[in-house]
Design an enzyme around this catalytic site. Structure first.
Site, PDB file in Angstrom:
ATOM      1  CG  ASP A  75      39.797  41.931  45.104  1.00  0.00           C
ATOM      2  OD1 ASP A  75      40.639  42.457  44.362  1.00  0.00           O
ATOM      3  OD2 ASP A  75      40.090  41.512  46.252  1.00  0.00           O
ATOM      4  CG  ASP A 124      48.671  40.047  45.254  1.00  0.00           C
ATOM      5  OD1 ASP A 124      48.913  41.259  45.336  1.00  0.00           O
ATOM      6  OD2 ASP A 124      47.625  39.535  45.696  1.00  0.00           O
ATOM      7  CE  LYS A 128      60.733  33.824  49.266  1.00  0.00           C
ATOM      8  NZ  LYS A 128      60.861  34.513  50.543  1.00  0.00           N
ATOM      9  CE1 TYR A 200      48.845  47.313  45.754  1.00  0.00           C
ATOM     10  CE2 TYR A 200      46.471  47.571  45.574  1.00  0.00           C
ATOM     11  CZ  TYR A 200      47.588  47.206  46.304  1.00  0.00           C
ATOM     12  OH  TYR A 200      47.441  46.744  47.599  1.00  0.00           O
TER      13      TYR A 200
HETATM   14  C1  LIG Z   1      47.830  44.226  44.003  1.00  0.00           C
HETATM   15  S1  LIG Z   1      46.102  44.263  44.193  1.00  0.00           S
HETATM   16  C2  LIG Z   1      45.554  45.036  42.680  1.00  0.00           C
HETATM   17  C3  LIG Z   1      44.200  45.639  42.826  1.00  0.00           C
HETATM   18  C4  LIG Z   1      43.700  46.409  41.584  1.00  0.00           C
HETATM   19  N1  LIG Z   1      43.536  45.529  40.451  1.00  0.00           N
HETATM   20  C5  LIG Z   1      44.606  47.537  41.238  1.00  0.00           C
HETATM   21  O1  LIG Z   1      45.345  47.419  40.240  1.00  0.00           O
HETATM   22  O2  LIG Z   1      44.586  48.552  41.931  1.00  0.00           O
HETATM   23  C6  LIG Z   1      45.665  42.566  43.928  1.00  0.00           C
HETATM   24  C7  LIG Z   1      44.208  42.262  44.239  1.00  0.00           C
HETATM   25  O3  LIG Z   1      43.933  40.918  43.918  1.00  0.00           O
HETATM   26  C8  LIG Z   1      43.102  40.348  44.921  1.00  0.00           C
HETATM   27  N2  LIG Z   1      43.319  38.890  44.886  1.00  0.00           N
HETATM   28  C9  LIG Z   1      44.511  38.260  44.949  1.00  0.00           C
HETATM   29  N3  LIG Z   1      44.345  36.929  44.836  1.00  0.00           N
HETATM   30  C10 LIG Z   1      43.011  36.722  44.696  1.00  0.00           C
HETATM   31  C11 LIG Z   1      42.206  35.564  44.532  1.00  0.00           C
HETATM   32  N4  LIG Z   1      42.741  34.356  44.473  1.00  0.00           N
HETATM   33  N5  LIG Z   1      40.873  35.720  44.424  1.00  0.00           N
HETATM   34  C12 LIG Z   1      40.312  36.965  44.483  1.00  0.00           C
HETATM   35  N6  LIG Z   1      41.021  38.091  44.634  1.00  0.00           N
HETATM   36  C13 LIG Z   1      42.348  37.972  44.734  1.00  0.00           C
HETATM   37  C14 LIG Z   1      43.519  41.027  46.196  1.00  0.00           C
HETATM   38  O4  LIG Z   1      42.506  41.003  47.176  1.00  0.00           O
HETATM   39  C15 LIG Z   1      43.846  42.440  45.709  1.00  0.00           C
HETATM   40  O5  LIG Z   1      42.742  43.316  45.809  1.00  0.00           O
END
Ligand SMILES: C[S@@+](CC[C@H](N)C(=O)[O-])C[C@H]1O[C@@H](n2cnc3c(N)ncnc32)[C@H](O)[C@@H]1O
Length: 240
Positions: A75, A124, A128, A200
């Protein structure tokens, strides 16, 4: 940055299970551990990644369940990794590592075929910004490269649009769909997809959302492409 966060970051510098590589240095240049993760983690088993791991519930939960394999949570957000890494240390888990970096640079960290499975837990949806969507063709090709033959990709998401998009990508690219459900907890599925709930995921379940799950088997000999037609993101109450 808050004092609490600064303290956590300072503490995390000393965690033996967290790697925080210089992000500028390892966008293109290979990380020294590339190709050596089994040796470094002291396992001859599988290497399994959780991408966008947040607090690392899958990394930790699976590591407890399968001590013979190595688990690496990735992450970009340090404060989230801190929580998972601290818990793994408290639990004495030797088969867990966390890397603070961007998923975009996976190929500088992992050699061809070095990884056996990837879990994408509640990424995420990037409604968009399709170029940043972690299930687009660019990312699928990165996963294909680092995954071993017949490597598995698991996706859990609350977002029906991301689920539909991924299903379309799999169908268009002839990717084998091992399992798919738009309502995991009403399905008859058993095992890892159901047994572990992320931070989440618990929030989404409390909001009454359904959890979608897909397990795909990627093919090393395929070049994955974007679906030709524009994918329409639905805006109904069911579709966030
Ligand atoms: C919605 S959170 C989900 C976190 C965890 N997996 C959960 O289900 O509780 C999405 C996570 O993806 C990470 N993230 C998003 N795009 C990323 C990227 N390109 N590289 C590393 N981390 C990323 C964000 O920092 C965030 O912690």
């Amino acid at each position: 940055m808050s004092k609490g966060k600064l303290q956590k970051f300072a503490e995390m510098e000393h965690f033996e299970n967290v790697l925080q590589p210089n992000i500028k240095q390892y966008t293109e240049q290979d990380f020294p551990n590339k190709g050596k993760w089994r040796q470094i983690m002291g396992t001859s088993g599988k290497i399994i990644l959780e991408l966008g791991c947040g607090k690392g519930e899958y990394t930790i939960g699976l590591a407890q369940k399968y001590p013979q394999h190595g688990f690496i949570g990735i992450d970009i957000k340090g404060a989230r990794i801190y929580t998972g890494a601290k818990k793994a240390l408290e639990l004495g888990l030797k088969n867990v590592l966390f890397i603070r970096t961007k998923i975009d640079f996976l190929k500088t960290f992992f050699a061809d075929s070095e990884v056996n499975e990837i879990w994408l837990t509640f990424p995420d949806p990037q409604r968009k910004k399709q170029r940043r969507r972690l299930l687009n063709a660019k990312f699928l090709n990165i996963y294909r490269d680092i995954l071993a033959d017949d490597g598995l990709l698991h996706l859990k998401t609350d977002n029906p649009n991301l689920y539909q998009y991924t299903m379309k990508m799999a169908q268009y690219n002839d990717i084998e769909i091992i399992t798919s459900t738009d309502d995991l907890y009403s399905s008859s599925l058993e095992g890892d997809a159901k047994d572990i709930k992320t931070y989440y995921e618990k929030m989404f379940l409390e909001q009454g959302k359904k959890i979608n799950y897909i397990e795909l088997k990627l093919n090393k000999n395929k070049e994955y492409k974007e679906i030709p037609e524009k994918f329409t993101w639905k805006k109904t109450s069911k579709y966030a």
